[in-house]
Design a protein around this motif. Structure first.
Motif, PDB file in Angstrom:
ATOM      1  N   LYS A 195      23.580  -0.657  63.697  1.00 23.01           N
ATOM      2  CA  LYS A 195      24.521   0.343  63.210  1.00 23.01           C
ATOM      3  C   LYS A 195      25.057  -0.116  61.857  1.00 23.01           C
ATOM      4  O   LYS A 195      25.163  -1.313  61.588  1.00 23.01           O
ATOM      5  CB  LYS A 195      25.627   0.556  64.233  1.00 23.01           C
ATOM      6  N   THR A 196      25.387   0.856  61.023  1.00 28.03           N
ATOM      7  CA  THR A 196      25.670   0.525  59.624  1.00 28.03           C
ATOM      8  C   THR A 196      26.945   1.182  59.111  1.00 28.03           C
ATOM      9  O   THR A 196      27.255   2.328  59.425  1.00 28.03           O
ATOM     10  CB  THR A 196      24.517   0.972  58.721  1.00 28.03           C
ATOM     11  N   THR A 197      27.649   0.423  58.303  1.00 22.63           N
ATOM     12  CA  THR A 197      28.729   0.945  57.482  1.00 22.63           C
ATOM     13  C   THR A 197      28.613   0.247  56.132  1.00 22.63           C
ATOM     14  O   THR A 197      27.771  -0.633  55.959  1.00 22.63           O
ATOM     15  CB  THR A 197      30.110   0.711  58.137  1.00 22.63           C
ATOM     16  N   GLY A 198      29.432   0.629  55.174  1.00 24.54           N
ATOM     17  CA  GLY A 198      29.351  -0.003  53.865  1.00 24.54           C
ATOM     18  C   GLY A 198      30.530   0.385  53.001  1.00 24.54           C
ATOM     19  O   GLY A 198      30.990   1.524  53.057  1.00 24.54           O
ATOM     20  N   HIS A 199      31.012  -0.565  52.210  1.00 29.06           N
ATOM     21  CA  HIS A 199      32.093  -0.289  51.266  1.00 29.06           C
ATOM     22  C   HIS A 199      31.524   0.553  50.127  1.00 29.06           C
ATOM     23  O   HIS A 199      30.776   0.049  49.283  1.00 29.06           O
ATOM     24  CB  HIS A 199      32.671  -1.592  50.740  1.00 29.06           C
ATOM     25  N   LEU A 200      31.908   1.797  50.110  1.00 23.31           N
ATOM     26  CA  LEU A 200      31.298   2.750  49.187  1.00 23.31           C
ATOM     27  C   LEU A 200      32.312   3.835  48.831  1.00 23.31           C
ATOM     28  O   LEU A 200      33.152   4.198  49.650  1.00 23.31           O
ATOM     29  CB  LEU A 200      30.075   3.378  49.863  1.00 23.31           C
ATOM     30  N   TYR A 201      32.240   4.317  47.611  1.00 26.97           N
ATOM     31  CA  TYR A 201      33.158   5.367  47.138  1.00 26.97           C
ATOM     32  C   TYR A 201      34.619   4.966  47.360  1.00 26.97           C
ATOM     33  O   TYR A 201      35.480   5.808  47.559  1.00 26.97           O
ATOM     34  CB  TYR A 201      32.873   6.702  47.837  1.00 26.97           C
ATOM     35  N   GLU A 202      34.896   3.652  47.288  1.00 26.49           N
ATOM     36  CA  GLU A 202      36.279   3.197  47.378  1.00 26.49           C
ATOM     37  C   GLU A 202      36.984   3.385  46.043  1.00 26.49           C
ATOM     38  O   GLU A 202      38.135   3.819  45.983  1.00 26.49           O
ATOM     39  CB  GLU A 202      36.332   1.726  47.795  1.00 26.49           C
ATOM     40  N   THR A 203      36.276   3.058  44.960  1.00 29.53           N
ATOM     41  CA  THR A 203      36.814   3.197  43.615  1.00 29.53           C
ATOM     42  C   THR A 203      35.901   4.132  42.821  1.00 29.53           C
ATOM     43  O   THR A 203      34.752   4.382  43.215  1.00 29.53           O
ATOM     44  CB  THR A 203      36.878   1.836  42.907  1.00 29.53           C
ATOM     45  N   PRO A 204      36.363   4.629  41.680  1.00 33.17           N
ATOM     46  CA  PRO A 204      35.481   5.474  40.858  1.00 33.17           C
ATOM     47  C   PRO A 204      34.221   4.757  40.391  1.00 33.17           C
ATOM     48  O   PRO A 204      33.244   5.417  40.025  1.00 33.17           O
ATOM     49  CB  PRO A 204      36.388   5.845  39.667  1.00 33.17           C
ATOM     50  N   ASP A 205      34.224   3.412  40.405  1.00 34.25           N
ATOM     51  CA  ASP A 205      33.046   2.649  39.982  1.00 34.25           C
ATOM     52  C   ASP A 205      32.060   2.398  41.119  1.00 34.25           C
ATOM     53  O   ASP A 205      31.020   1.772  40.904  1.00 34.25           O
ATOM     54  CB  ASP A 205      33.478   1.294  39.412  1.00 34.25           C
ATOM     55  N   CYS A 207      30.501   4.719  43.316  1.00 35.36           N
ATOM     56  CA  CYS A 207      29.947   5.975  43.836  1.00 35.36           C
ATOM     57  C   CYS A 207      28.424   5.949  43.735  1.00 35.36           C
ATOM     58  O   CYS A 207      27.856   6.165  42.654  1.00 35.36           O
ATOM     59  CB  CYS A 207      30.526   7.169  43.065  1.00 35.36           C
ATOM     60  N   TYR A 208      27.777   5.698  44.854  1.00 33.93           N
ATOM     61  CA  TYR A 208      26.317   5.580  44.899  1.00 33.93           C
ATOM     62  C   TYR A 208      25.766   6.496  45.988  1.00 33.93           C
ATOM     63  O   TYR A 208      25.609   6.079  47.142  1.00 33.93           O
ATOM     64  CB  TYR A 208      25.899   4.131  45.172  1.00 33.93           C
ATOM     65  N   PRO A 209      25.454   7.742  45.657  1.00 36.61           N
ATOM     66  CA  PRO A 209      24.942   8.666  46.675  1.00 36.61           C
ATOM     67  C   PRO A 209      23.632   8.196  47.293  1.00 36.61           C
ATOM     68  O   PRO A 209      23.302   8.590  48.415  1.00 36.61           O
ATOM     69  CB  PRO A 209      24.763   9.978  45.900  1.00 36.61           C
ATOM     70  N   GLU A 210      22.906   7.325  46.581  1.00 35.60           N
ATOM     71  CA  GLU A 210      21.632   6.836  47.108  1.00 35.60           C
ATOM     72  C   GLU A 210      21.803   6.035  48.402  1.00 35.60           C
ATOM     73  O   GLU A 210      20.876   5.944  49.217  1.00 35.60           O
ATOM     74  CB  GLU A 210      20.943   5.946  46.067  1.00 35.60           C
ATOM     75  N   LEU A 211      22.979   5.428  48.597  1.00 37.91           N
ATOM     76  CA  LEU A 211      23.215   4.619  49.789  1.00 37.91           C
ATOM     77  C   LEU A 211      23.695   5.432  50.983  1.00 37.91           C
ATOM     78  O   LEU A 211      23.588   4.986  52.134  1.00 37.91           O
ATOM     79  CB  LEU A 211      24.243   3.520  49.488  1.00 37.91           C
ATOM     80  N   LEU A 212      24.236   6.618  50.720  1.00 39.99           N
ATOM     81  CA  LEU A 212      24.853   7.402  51.792  1.00 39.99           C
ATOM     82  C   LEU A 212      23.930   7.683  52.977  1.00 39.99           C
ATOM     83  O   LEU A 212      24.380   7.615  54.132  1.00 39.99           O
ATOM     84  CB  LEU A 212      25.400   8.717  51.234  1.00 39.99           C
ATOM     85  N   PRO A 213      22.650   8.000  52.782  1.00 39.38           N
ATOM     86  CA  PRO A 213      21.813   8.347  53.934  1.00 39.38           C
ATOM     87  C   PRO A 213      21.633   7.222  54.951  1.00 39.38           C
ATOM     88  O   PRO A 213      21.230   7.480  56.092  1.00 39.38           O
ATOM     89  CB  PRO A 213      20.461   8.715  53.296  1.00 39.38           C
ATOM     90  N   TYR A 214      21.952   5.997  54.563  1.00 42.87           N
ATOM     91  CA  TYR A 214      21.700   4.862  55.445  1.00 42.87           C
ATOM     92  C   TYR A 214      22.943   4.405  56.200  1.00 42.87           C
ATOM     93  O   TYR A 214      22.881   3.458  56.975  1.00 42.87           O
ATOM     94  CB  TYR A 214      21.122   3.699  54.633  1.00 42.87           C
ATOM     95  N   LEU A 215      24.068   5.088  55.974  1.00 46.09           N
ATOM     96  CA  LEU A 215      25.334   4.677  56.571  1.00 46.09           C
ATOM     97  C   LEU A 215      25.742   5.615  57.696  1.00 46.09           C
ATOM     98  O   LEU A 215      25.693   6.836  57.559  1.00 46.09           O
ATOM     99  CB  LEU A 215      26.437   4.651  55.509  1.00 46.09           C
ATOM    100  N   MET A 216      26.179   5.024  58.812  1.00 44.21           N
ATOM    101  CA  MET A 216      26.720   5.803  59.916  1.00 44.21           C
ATOM    102  C   MET A 216      28.222   6.038  59.716  1.00 44.21           C
ATOM    103  O   MET A 216      28.755   7.043  60.166  1.00 44.21           O
ATOM    104  CB  MET A 216      26.446   5.075  61.226  1.00 44.21           C
ATOM    105  N   ARG A 217      28.881   5.071  59.097  1.00 39.65           N
ATOM    106  CA  ARG A 217      30.271   5.222  58.681  1.00 39.65           C
ATOM    107  C   ARG A 217      30.369   4.757  57.239  1.00 39.65           C
ATOM    108  O   ARG A 217      29.524   3.996  56.765  1.00 39.65           O
ATOM    109  CB  ARG A 217      31.214   4.375  59.558  1.00 39.65           C
ATOM    110  N   ILE A 218      31.415   5.201  56.540  1.00 39.57           N
ATOM    111  CA  ILE A 218      31.597   4.855  55.131  1.00 39.57           C
ATOM    112  C   ILE A 218      32.914   4.105  54.992  1.00 39.57           C
ATOM    113  O   ILE A 218      33.983   4.649  55.287  1.00 39.57           O
ATOM    114  CB  ILE A 218      31.591   6.111  54.251  1.00 39.57           C
TER     115      ILE A 218
END
Length: 348
Positions: A195-205, A207-218
């Protein structure tokens, strides 16, 4: 009694200031000399920082003392506080195991030692006198080499007695130059059934939509409703949940006022995207989970119905919660009694 789930808490930031200060006084003369009195240490440890990177530097202060010898000391106190003061029924602790290994060892030896670290954390988290369901999320790190991050994924897959998922941490601004590498690691993790989560879209710097498909939570993900609301329908369709940690954004300078989160909650509720509220670094912030709830309510960021929805979402998206119901529902069933019968067979 209401019981709660915490999905986003870092081991490095979970040590409350007074416990860490007392440890320094007893075991670390160098740090004790820097902070001979507790108020000065608390002010240094919990004050806001200007950027996320500056804020993350504080983790190194704790990571350096969270060794195989001291981890049981810190984790016992963490579990005790979470049970007694926060009414947690479920807790996911996340950390980078490599950063708890001995710096005196070679990279390959430190990779081997990670197995022992995960076992120590797992066993120390199981405290009979403070029962709760606990599990670990192992964090890959944006500043660690590929070989170490892959070993972290492999270790997670081999340690599912103690580990429920993997994460990517270390400051989301540092992913860009290695984005393909991190995508590959997440693909690999999913292929192993992790199962996957990841620190993403926390700051304006970050923002990586390429990683979103692989995350179950953000992890955090607040910039999606704030800056990229067109992505919310995608999140809803994929059943992804945001792990929103309100105090963090004030401590890192990402937001100036907690009321800025109202847009985040409003847009997510409107789009049908779940949010689980977390503390992130309860020790660094000197807060508990209920404070996050209360602060959101008193600042009119959310209402009680929305708070309940977030609390329910936390159990629903928990990676290792073993039940189909939240604990309050389970307790209600256990404590419910049938009406007493009279001799004539009628209810009293």
């Amino acid at each position: 009694m209401t019981l709660y789930a915490e999905l986003h808490r870092h081991l490095g930031g979970s040590v409350v200031p007074r416990i860490l200060w007392r440890y320094f006084q007893r075991q670390n003369p160098e740090q004790a000399g820097r902070f001979p009195e507790y108020p000065g240490f608390e002010e240094f440890y919990t004050r806001p920082r200007n950027t996320l990177d500056e804020y993350l530097e504080l983790h190194t202060l704790v990571e350096s003392v969270q060794t195989e010898e001291t981890l049981p000391y810190f984790i016992y106190r963490l579990i005790r506080g979470a049970h007694i003061f926060e009414n947690l029924a479920y807790l996911e602790l996340r950390y980078t195991p490599y950063l708890r290994t001995s710096e005196r060892l070679s990279q390959s030896e430190r990779i081997d030692q990670m197995t022992q670290i995960v076992e120590i954390v797992g066993k120390a988290s199981q405290v009979a006198e403070y029962p709760m369901v606990t599990s670990q999320i192992l964090c890959m790190h944006s500043r660690l080499p590929y070989e170490v991050n892959k070993a972290i994924v492999d270790l997670a897959a081999q340690s599912q007695e103690y580990v429920c998922g993997v994460d990517l941490a270390g400051g989301d601004a540092h992913y860009a130059e290695r984005l393909d590498e991190f995508i590959g690691l997440y693909q690999y993790a999913r292929s192993l059934g992790l199962k996957t989560t990841g620190h993403l879209y926390e700051t304006p710097d970050g923002c990586y939509p390429e990683l979103l498909p692989y995350l179950m939570r953000i992890g955090h993900g607040i910039q999606i409703p704030l800056k990229h609301p067109e992505l919310l329908s995608q999140l809803q369709q994929q059943g992804q949940c945001l792990e929103v940690c309100p105090t963090t954004y004030l401590k890192t300078g990402t937001l100036q006022d907690i009321r800025q989160l109202k847009v985040v909650f409003d847009r997510c509720f409107e789009a049908g995207v779940d949010i689980a509220i977390g503390t992130d670094n309860a020790g660094l912030h000197n807060v508990r989970l209920q404070f996050e709830y209360e602060n959101l309510l008193t600042q009119d960021v959310i209402n009680f119905k929305q708070l309940q929805a977030c609390q329910d979402a936390a159990f629903r998206h928990a990676f290792a919660w073993p039940h189909t119901q939240d604990p309050t529902s389970l307790l209600t069933g256990l404590l419910k009694t049938e009406p007493k019968k009279t001799l004539a067979g009628k209810s009293q």
